[in-house]
Design a protein around this motif. Sequence first.
Motif, PDB file in Angstrom:
ATOM      1  N   ILE A 168      45.073  29.104  23.753  1.00  0.00           N
ATOM      2  CA  ILE A 168      43.980  28.707  24.643  1.00  0.00           C
ATOM      3  C   ILE A 168      43.782  29.756  25.730  1.00  0.00           C
ATOM      4  N   LYS A 169      42.541  30.133  25.945  1.00  0.00           N
ATOM      5  CA  LYS A 169      42.248  31.068  27.022  1.00  0.00           C
ATOM      6  C   LYS A 169      42.606  30.436  28.354  1.00  0.00           C
ATOM      7  N   GLU A 170      43.364  31.179  29.153  1.00  0.00           N
ATOM      8  CA  GLU A 170      43.848  30.662  30.433  1.00  0.00           C
ATOM      9  C   GLU A 170      43.013  31.220  31.579  1.00  0.00           C
ATOM     10  N   THR A 171      42.564  30.341  32.432  1.00  0.00           N
ATOM     11  CA  THR A 171      41.796  30.744  33.604  1.00  0.00           C
ATOM     12  C   THR A 171      42.744  30.896  34.790  1.00  0.00           C
ATOM     13  N   ILE A 172      42.830  32.121  35.316  1.00  0.00           N
ATOM     14  CA  ILE A 172      43.763  32.418  36.395  1.00  0.00           C
ATOM     15  C   ILE A 172      43.055  32.402  37.737  1.00  0.00           C
ATOM     16  N   VAL A 230      41.367  34.804  45.786  1.00  0.00           N
ATOM     17  CA  VAL A 230      40.422  35.420  46.728  1.00  0.00           C
ATOM     18  C   VAL A 230      39.034  34.828  46.496  1.00  0.00           C
ATOM     19  N   LEU A 231      38.162  35.005  47.489  1.00  0.00           N
ATOM     20  CA  LEU A 231      36.787  34.514  47.389  1.00  0.00           C
ATOM     21  C   LEU A 231      35.849  35.626  46.948  1.00  0.00           C
ATOM     22  N   ASN A 240      35.773  30.505  45.031  1.00  0.00           N
ATOM     23  CA  ASN A 240      37.083  30.998  44.632  1.00  0.00           C
ATOM     24  C   ASN A 240      36.973  31.683  43.266  1.00  0.00           C
ATOM     25  N   ILE A 241      37.542  32.877  43.130  1.00  0.00           N
ATOM     26  CA  ILE A 241      37.423  33.620  41.870  1.00  0.00           C
ATOM     27  C   ILE A 241      38.442  33.099  40.869  1.00  0.00           C
ATOM     28  N   LEU A 242      37.952  32.529  39.777  1.00  0.00           N
ATOM     29  CA  LEU A 242      38.778  32.055  38.674  1.00  0.00           C
ATOM     30  C   LEU A 242      38.509  32.933  37.471  1.00  0.00           C
ATOM     31  N   GLY A 243      39.567  33.480  36.869  1.00  0.00           N
ATOM     32  CA  GLY A 243      39.373  34.397  35.750  1.00  0.00           C
ATOM     33  C   GLY A 243      39.292  35.830  36.228  1.00  0.00           C
ATOM     34  N   ASN A 281      35.198  41.843  46.687  1.00  0.00           N
ATOM     35  CA  ASN A 281      35.636  41.247  45.429  1.00  0.00           C
ATOM     36  C   ASN A 281      34.510  40.400  44.847  1.00  0.00           C
ATOM     37  N   LEU A 282      34.367  40.459  43.524  1.00  0.00           N
ATOM     38  CA  LEU A 282      33.251  39.774  42.879  1.00  0.00           C
ATOM     39  C   LEU A 282      33.734  38.966  41.686  1.00  0.00           C
ATOM     40  N   CYS A 283      33.090  37.829  41.470  1.00  0.00           N
ATOM     41  CA  CYS A 283      33.429  36.979  40.331  1.00  0.00           C
ATOM     42  C   CYS A 283      32.624  37.426  39.100  1.00  0.00           C
ATOM     43  N   GLN A 284      32.853  36.742  37.981  1.00  0.00           N
ATOM     44  CA  GLN A 284      32.196  37.107  36.733  1.00  0.00           C
ATOM     45  C   GLN A 284      30.691  36.889  36.781  1.00  0.00           C
ATOM     46  N   LYS A 285      30.235  35.957  37.616  1.00  0.00           N
ATOM     47  CA  LYS A 285      28.801  35.676  37.707  1.00  0.00           C
ATOM     48  C   LYS A 285      28.063  36.689  38.588  1.00  0.00           C
ATOM     49  N   CYS A 286      28.767  37.249  39.573  1.00  0.00           N
ATOM     50  CA  CYS A 286      28.086  38.073  40.582  1.00  0.00           C
ATOM     51  C   CYS A 286      28.309  39.584  40.439  1.00  0.00           C
ATOM     52  N   TYR A 287      29.241  40.009  39.590  1.00  0.00           N
ATOM     53  CA  TYR A 287      29.611  41.419  39.600  1.00  0.00           C
ATOM     54  C   TYR A 287      28.513  42.357  39.096  1.00  0.00           C
TER      55      TYR A 287
END
Length: 222
Positions: A75-79, A83-84, A91-94, A106-112
């Motif tokens: 199963i893919k694990e979300t870490i 950080v925000l 909160n950055i997950l993944g 720092n950027l999340c997967q949606k905003c990078y």
Amino acid sequence: MQYLKVQLQNQTFLSTKDFRNMTLEELKQFIESKLPNKEMNYKIMFQDVQIIDDHSLHLVKQATDQQQVVKLNCIKETIDQGVLCSVCMSNILGDRYKCFICKDKNLCQKCYRQHANVHPLILITKPELMQLVEPQKQNIGQALSFLKCSLWKPVEKIQEIKQTYDNKKKQEQSDKQKKINDRILLMMEIFQGDHQQYALFVDKTIELDQQEFIETASEQFG
């Protein structure tokens, strides 16, 4: 023979190695060879039990001892990166994307993606990888200095870099030619032979250190 079947996303993979004799490292190697993304974080599950060490693997082997086929789920694990996101403030997950130029961005997967068109980004899949990024702060500072200079004088900066490179190449060629000449003269002094013959030999053996060169020359001309 006890077969191992691993369910990974929408695919199933069968191992030909006996699961009873499989070590934790071998299990991980088999699963990682099937991952669509080598940087993907995952967890190995048998029903509700997560296999995280030799002890948990041993427990699963005991529970499945009478089964001909053991079925595990990968199963893919979300870490939680801890950080925000600098854009959406969530909160950055993944996966975490850290800007190579901006300080503490720092950027999340949606905003990078919107920032990727502006500056290069570093992909951080696990928080502990930041230990590898920290030593690069000095290099980041140098990059910032270079970019600032390039923004004002891009042509002059490129010319400066090219000139430095050309000077380095000329010096390397000069040093190599001097080394060749010295070795040819040395061989002529030792073996009293033909200059052209020695020149060809020296050119082929120029990468050898002095001791290896003398030994090779002695074998061929001594």
